[in-house]
Design a protein around this motif. Sequence first.
Motif, short mmCIF file in Angstrom:
data_model
loop_
_atom_site.label_atom_id
_atom_site.label_comp_id
_atom_site.label_asym_id
_atom_site.label_seq_id
_atom_site.Cartn_x
_atom_site.Cartn_y
_atom_site.Cartn_z
N GLU A 130 0.82 -1.22 0.00
CA GLU A 130 0.00 0.00 0.00
C GLU A 130 0.85 1.26 0.00
O GLU A 130 0.75 2.13 0.87
CB GLU A 130 -0.95 0.00 1.20
N THR A 131 1.72 1.39 -1.01
CA THR A 131 2.56 2.57 -1.16
C THR A 131 2.26 3.25 -2.49
O THR A 131 1.45 2.78 -3.29
CB THR A 131 4.05 2.20 -1.10
N PHE A 132 2.93 4.35 -2.72
CA PHE A 132 2.83 5.04 -4.00
C PHE A 132 3.25 4.12 -5.15
O PHE A 132 2.64 4.13 -6.23
CB PHE A 132 3.73 6.29 -3.96
N PHE A 133 4.27 3.28 -4.90
CA PHE A 133 4.81 2.43 -5.96
C PHE A 133 3.87 1.28 -6.29
O PHE A 133 3.72 0.90 -7.45
CB PHE A 133 6.19 1.90 -5.55
N THR A 134 3.22 0.69 -5.28
CA THR A 134 2.26 -0.38 -5.57
C THR A 134 1.09 0.15 -6.38
O THR A 134 0.58 -0.51 -7.28
CB THR A 134 1.77 -1.02 -4.27
N ASN A 175 17.74 13.24 -4.92
CA ASN A 175 18.67 12.91 -3.84
C ASN A 175 17.94 12.19 -2.71
O ASN A 175 18.43 11.18 -2.19
CB ASN A 175 19.34 14.17 -3.32
N LEU A 176 16.79 12.71 -2.30
CA LEU A 176 16.03 12.06 -1.24
C LEU A 176 15.45 10.73 -1.73
O LEU A 176 15.37 9.77 -0.95
CB LEU A 176 14.91 12.99 -0.75
N PHE A 177 15.07 10.67 -2.99
CA PHE A 177 14.55 9.42 -3.52
C PHE A 177 15.62 8.33 -3.50
O PHE A 177 15.32 7.15 -3.24
CB PHE A 177 14.03 9.61 -4.95
N GLY A 178 16.87 8.72 -3.77
CA GLY A 178 17.95 7.74 -3.72
C GLY A 178 18.10 7.12 -2.35
O GLY A 178 18.36 5.91 -2.22
N ASP A 186 6.56 10.11 3.65
CA ASP A 186 5.11 10.21 3.78
C ASP A 186 4.45 10.32 2.41
O ASP A 186 3.37 9.76 2.19
CB ASP A 186 4.74 11.42 4.64
N TYR A 187 5.11 11.03 1.51
CA TYR A 187 4.55 11.17 0.15
C TYR A 187 4.49 9.81 -0.54
O TYR A 187 3.48 9.46 -1.17
CB TYR A 187 5.40 12.14 -0.66
N PHE A 188 5.57 9.04 -0.45
CA PHE A 188 5.62 7.74 -1.12
C PHE A 188 4.95 6.63 -0.30
O PHE A 188 4.78 5.51 -0.81
CB PHE A 188 7.07 7.35 -1.41
N PRO A 208 7.33 1.96 7.16
CA PRO A 208 8.40 1.53 8.09
C PRO A 208 9.49 2.57 8.27
O PRO A 208 9.93 2.83 9.40
CB PRO A 208 8.93 0.25 7.42
N LEU A 209 9.94 3.19 7.17
CA LEU A 209 10.98 4.20 7.29
C LEU A 209 10.43 5.48 7.90
O LEU A 209 11.11 6.15 8.70
CB LEU A 209 11.59 4.48 5.91
N SER A 210 9.20 5.84 7.55
CA SER A 210 8.61 7.06 8.08
C SER A 210 8.50 7.00 9.60
O SER A 210 8.75 7.98 10.30
CB SER A 210 7.24 7.29 7.45
N ARG A 211 8.15 5.82 10.14
CA ARG A 211 8.03 5.67 11.59
C ARG A 211 9.38 5.81 12.26
O ARG A 211 9.51 6.41 13.34
CB ARG A 211 7.40 4.32 11.92
N ARG A 212 10.41 5.25 11.65
CA ARG A 212 11.75 5.38 12.24
C ARG A 212 12.21 6.83 12.23
O ARG A 212 12.80 7.31 13.21
CB ARG A 212 12.74 4.51 11.46
#
Length: 662
Positions: free
Chosen positions: A29-33, A57-60, A86-88, A92-96
């Motif tokens: 359930e992400t932007f990519f899916t 840069n942030l996407f990398g 949050d946009y994508f 898991p990474l957003s919570r960290r």
Amino acid sequence: MSNYQEIVNLNVGGTRFSTSWQTLTWVPETFFTALLSGRIPTVRDETGAIFIDRDPNLFGLILNFLRTRDIDLNNVNIRALRHECDYFGITPLSRRLALCDEMNHSTCGDVLFYGYLPPPLNTTLPNGSNSRSGNSCSRKNSTASSTEVAVNRTHSRNSSLDLRTVGRIPSQDQLSRCGRGHSRAASLGNADSHKGHRPPDMSTWADSMKVQIIKAHHNWVAVAYTHFVTGYRLTDSCGWYVVFQSPVQETVIERIALNAKTGGGGGTSSGNNSSGTDVMLGIASGAHVRLWAFSTHSEPVRRTLIGTFNLGVRVEHLLFVGPQLVALSGAGSRSKAGVWHTSTQHWQTQDVAHLTTYDTAGSFLLLGTATGAINYIDMQKFPLRMKDNDLLVTQLYKDPNQEPITAISVYLTPKTNLCGNWIEIAYGTRCGSVRVIVQHPETVGHGPQLFQTFTVHQSPITKVSLSENYLISVCSEYNHVRTWRVTRFRGMISTQPGTTPKAAFKVLALEAPTAQPHNDCGPYGEQDEEQIFIQKVVPDTDTLYVRLASNGKRVCCIRSVDGSGVSCFVVAECEGALRPRRLLLCGHRSGATQMWDLTGPIDKAVKLQPVAASGGGEGDDSPAPDGGPTPDELVRLLSACDLDATPVPGVPQSPNRPIQAP
């Protein structure tokens, strides 16, 4: 598209990335899916790669996390990266990142955080339910008289609040209309209102419960909301506690004044014993002023309405000069001054044509005018020298060019056997001039003499401050500050080697004119100590910058502990058992009051000044050349500000205690 090993080519902000389908979709359930399943339409570049218009840069960094389940945060803007996560939808990474970000913030604040006073309608109900629940309200204390209060107790996060609530509890239909219950800190009466007046519709309070004005005197603080004022007192043993609250006002409160004085009980205004302390509170709405006295040397606290006065024009400034209440208005030719004198119990008003600015010194009230004259009223002589019920307004000085006076500051040198009392006055004009005039003890009958003139400002002067060591002026060009080092001989200003330039910087504050009187950037501080500016860059911000007035260097940065925007602020000296504290008191849009102790940071910043001035710069850890927000901080602050509605340079925006026409 069902093959997890299929290679996906991406063009993110012009940078090409290649990865596998499985890497992009292992987090559900992400932007990519959504993108790869076709739920989001795709845009492809000339090579067929999927184009995503985001920061490469942030996407990398995000892509590396999807590949390795790990991330290197060295030299990374965590807040910006979290925004991209949050946009994508990379949960898991957003919570960290959220936890990493929150490690630097606390609802308990940092080491400078000194206290938190909750909103008056956001505490526990008498029946134990929450004030926002709208549950029924206890009628306890609803029969209290108009001059007495009942005592209840509750607790804030870090203060024991003795909530001595005033007057009657609002009715249940009023509470239900606003969707709130009633707190013990908000038992507000209207017993002093005129007959037929009713409290304002409580349904409008939901949007008007932010703190509008804060005033402080000694260890007392008055917090004004739209229709009532709460008074707090600070003691070393009890911390901050509520002592009084004003009746609910039908009209919007526009100005307040607070005076803590010593009563007949033998107590002091700054000691821990409140048995002899009285407090006077003035409230102005339009042309009307209401004045109360609160007797705190008895239990319960007694409230007495001294009177309701009419200035005849809208009150622009309300203040105490000693125990005298003064109301001023600068409505052009209809400028007026009104004084209520404590000994005569008499209210007097008088026209003071073209009033533009004012300052106080001891028992003197000095008034600057648009005709270039500086007048004064001596409050000590006022009750003994009346003429046709008029105030005794005397002209002290006339500008040689008759330039309109827009800012004024009086410095009374310490009285000694050598030189007596030497009066110094600095004032600024609409043409940008800054002048210093002095009066020798032996030439009192001849009036002040022009001592020095500076014509460096090209815009109207909005503030001026003359202290023991510095002359500070501010003009309307985005609060541009000039400071001069003052040379003194035996306490008197001297021409050898004379007043020398020290610094020039800006205290940018894009505040609406209606909010400026309650968000005055300063300078704050006594004339024999280091003064400071408080910089609030944009209206809706939770961040304030504290800067030295002498050189603009940053002292510290203050951030709201609950994330709410700062609606008003003031700096006050609060006397403690060990040493006085210089507190920054902030009212917030949430209705809370937050405070910070600036004593230590100011002392440290002052000690580091000689080191920084020597050219080495060691010990000066200010992240910006002049101590204000860095370019990165400024851009982030301005992102929440409509620059099309900001003040125009060269136009007076926030004069030093200005008198403005309504």
